[in-house]
Enzyme design. Structure first.
Site, PDB file in Angstrom:
ATOM      1  N   CYS A  45      52.844  49.871  71.634  1.00  0.00           N
ATOM      2  CA  CYS A  45      53.729  50.866  71.022  1.00  0.00           C
ATOM      3  C   CYS A  45      53.627  52.222  71.725  1.00  0.00           C
ATOM      4  CB  CYS A  45      53.437  51.002  69.536  1.00  0.00           C
ATOM      5  SG  CYS A  45      51.744  51.475  69.143  1.00  0.00           S
ATOM      6  N   HIS A 148      50.286  53.267  64.782  1.00  0.00           N
ATOM      7  CA  HIS A 148      51.496  52.926  65.524  1.00  0.00           C
ATOM      8  C   HIS A 148      52.160  54.200  66.033  1.00  0.00           C
ATOM      9  CE1 HIS A 148      55.166  50.825  66.610  1.00  0.00           C
ATOM     10  NE2 HIS A 148      55.879  51.635  65.851  1.00  0.00           N
TER      11      HIS A 148
END
Length: 223
Positions: A45, A148
């Protein structure tokens, strides 16, 4: 909270041959411009957020971010800046170092402040760091969380959520809608980083020395 964008067509990007993931160009209605969007692969990510931020599939590669990990801490085995299995999961040090290599600076934003203090016109883009629940398969949640990374940016007058976990970019609307989006995220365990372009900072500093300090804040909120 997030308004889905309308009038978008997803096309595979033939130039995305670097193995970064499922990159697509999103055509915005009848406009000539497109939005580049990398989809999530493994724990990359951080890589996807950077490429989505700069709107380029070739801005960074996994091997480049792995190299930054060993530059920051010279050891390959159990490097503290990435996943021990080599699937990514890069920490904030790697993200900030990567931005520095592209003449940009990441500024941490105190989430206790109201985002309306931000001088949006002076900010290149935004990166959010949010909790991510870990699952075993599709149904079993593991008793720990990871983090994330996702990118946010203004493109053609509108702000977009370029999260790699989305099927396509989501239009967040105008400045006021975007600030409301930020406010809702900063009420939880989310961290916001402002991405500033150092070259633009230098130009503004030469033009107006007094306003160069904390230029990412509106003048009335600067120290």
């Amino acid at each position: 909270m997030e308004n889905p964008s309308s009038g978008t067509l997803a096309n595979k990007n033939p130039n995305n041959g670097n193995g970064n993931g499922n990159g697509t160009m999103m055509q915005q209605g009848n406009q000539e411009s497109s939005i580049y969007h990398e989809r999530q692969t493994r724990h990359l990510c951080g890589l996807h957020a950077l490429n989505n931020l700069f709107q380029s599939p070739d801005m960074f590669s996994k091997s480049e971010l792995d190299h930054y990990c060993t530059t920051l801490t010279p050891r390959n085995w159990l490097n503290p800046h990435r996943s021990w299995i080599g699937w990514g999961n890069y920490d904030v040090n790697v993200i900030m170092y990567a931005l520095q290599q592209r003449n940009c600076e990441a500024v941490w934003f105190d989430r206790r402040r109201d985002p309306h203090c931000l001088n949006l016109k002076a900010i290149f883009g935004f990166i959010l760091n949010v909790p991510a629940q870990m699952n075993l398969g599709y149904y079993i949640q593991l008793p720990f969380q990871m983090r994330h990374w996702l990118a946010l940016r203004r493109i053609d007058g509108s702000y977009y959520n370029l999260d790699s976990k989305l099927r396509e970019p989501r239009c967040l609307g105008d400045e006021e809608s975007f600030l409301a989006f930020l406010s809702s995220h900063l009420q939880t365990d989310h961290e916001l980083f402002l991405v500033l372009n150092e070259e633009e900072q230098m130009q503004q500093k030469q033009q107006q020395e007094k306003d160069s300090k904390q230029r990412w804040l509106l003048p009335q909120f600067r120290d």
